[in-house]
Design an enzyme around this catalytic site. Structure first.
Site, mmCIF file in Angstrom:
data_model
loop_
_atom_site.group_PDB
_atom_site.id
_atom_site.type_symbol
_atom_site.label_atom_id
_atom_site.label_comp_id
_atom_site.label_asym_id
_atom_site.label_seq_id
_atom_site.Cartn_x
_atom_site.Cartn_y
_atom_site.Cartn_z
ATOM 1 N N CYS A 93 0.569 -1.215 -0.095
ATOM 2 C CA CYS A 93 -0.171 -0.044 -0.083
ATOM 3 C C CYS A 93 0.891 1.293 0.000
ATOM 4 O O CYS A 93 1.500 1.736 -0.958
ATOM 5 C CB CYS A 93 -1.097 0.030 1.034
ATOM 6 S SG CYS A 93 -2.626 1.121 0.890
ATOM 7 N N HIS A 191 -3.354 -5.690 2.221
ATOM 8 C CA HIS A 191 -2.867 -5.335 3.430
ATOM 9 C C HIS A 191 -2.923 -6.508 4.479
ATOM 10 O O HIS A 191 -3.144 -7.826 4.181
ATOM 11 C CB HIS A 191 -4.159 -4.370 4.209
ATOM 12 C CG HIS A 191 -3.662 -3.031 3.878
ATOM 13 N ND1 HIS A 191 -2.405 -2.294 4.240
ATOM 14 C CD2 HIS A 191 -4.406 -2.012 3.269
ATOM 15 C CE1 HIS A 191 -2.451 -1.174 3.814
ATOM 16 N NE2 HIS A 191 -3.570 -0.966 3.370
HETATM 17 N N1 GLN Z 1 -2.105 7.078 1.612
HETATM 18 C C1 GLN Z 1 -2.450 5.991 0.765
HETATM 19 C C2 GLN Z 1 -3.683 6.023 -0.033
HETATM 20 O O1 GLN Z 1 -4.646 6.099 0.885
HETATM 21 C C3 GLN Z 1 -2.085 4.732 1.406
HETATM 22 C C4 GLN Z 1 -2.976 4.177 2.396
HETATM 23 C C5 GLN Z 1 -2.850 3.050 3.140
HETATM 24 O O2 GLN Z 1 -1.469 2.505 3.041
HETATM 25 N N2 GLN Z 1 -3.618 2.348 3.515
HETATM 26 O O3 GLN Z 1 -3.786 5.865 -1.006
#
Ligand code: GLN
Length: 245
Positions: A93, A191
């Site tokens: 992510c 995740h």
């Molecule tokens: N900031 C990024 C997004 O929202 C990554 C989010 C995350 O790692 N959950 O796209």
């Protein structure tokens, strides 16, 4: 064998307990008689390029990404050389986004990435949240997981995605692809329980790390009864209510 893991910014990028993936790798390595030697690589710490078989970076929100982005750029040359010399890399992510060339957040502020993966990311107004199921044709397997991101990731022409989206949003909610692969680098929006639910992928990452360590890369199969059930529950959830706008 000792498999040396470099965990980048564990204090900053660990949303949804992404560090759980390391626990899975350690356990699956141990079951085959190998040992995972995990060291944190934090802010202003040097990357011991030749001494790491597998790099790992988790996810985080824009705020944490902004905190580490410049520091990661300072590590870019070492990380590039490690990857070109065969080190493996798993990025989730927010970490995945920073392996691309840049990430522009919802406010329009652009963070530099390290260009290890051929992609850019731009945040959109609506978050892409839900269960995901991917077809990874290159491995003849599926990946099941959970995504939550505002960033839309656009792969360069010819870049290899991690998988084709069967259910969910994936990189940008439009291309039909999720993640990116380059050499032994894997970037994905999936995740937390990515590796617990997808034991084949955990073994793939382990085998890549073992290849760099100069060890045997054939991993004897494990029972994986619970893991298979976890995968199926997650896959079914994605099929029935994967992310939709
Ligand atoms: N900031 C990024 C997004 O929202 C990554 C989010 C995350 O790692 N959950 O796209």
């Amino acid at each position: 064998m000792r498999i040396r893991v470099g965990h980048l910014y564990p204090d900053y990028l660990n949303i949804y307990a992404d560090r759980g993936n390391i626990a899975v790798l350690a356990e699956r390595a141990r079951a085959r008689g190998h040992e995972l030697d995990v060291r944190a690589i934090g802010m202003r710490e040097e990357v011991p390029a030749g001494e790491i078989d597998l790099f790992y970076v988790g996810g985080g929100q824009d705020r944490e990404q902004a905190l580490v982005a410049q520091d990661l750029v300072a590590k870019a040359a070492s990380l590039h050389s490690a990857v070109e010399n065969g080190a493996a890399f798993l990025a989730v992510c927010g970490g995945y986004q920073l392996l691309g060339r840049s990430y522009k957040d919802v406010a329009g502020k652009e963070l530099p990435g390290i260009g290890l993966l051929p992609l850019v990311t731009v945040a959109g107004q609506r978050r892409m949240i839900g269960d995901v199921l991917l077809d990874c044709e290159w491995a003849g397997e599926t990946l099941a997981g959970f995504e939550n991101h505002a960033g839309r990731t656009i792969l360069d022409e010819g870049a290899e995605p991690l998988g084709r989206v069967l259910s969910g949003f994936g990189n940008d909610g439009a291309s039909g692809y999720e993640g990116c692969r380059y050499k032994r680098v894997y970037g994905t929006y999936l995740h937390g329980p990515l590796l617990p639910r997808n034991p084949w992928f955990a073994d793939r990452v382990l085998a890549d790390a073992l290849a760099h360590a100069g060890g045997p890369t054939d991993l004897e199969p494990l029972a994986d009864d619970l893991e298979r059930v976890a995968h199926e529950v997650s896959a079914e959830r994605a099929r029935s209510r994967g992310g939709r706008f």
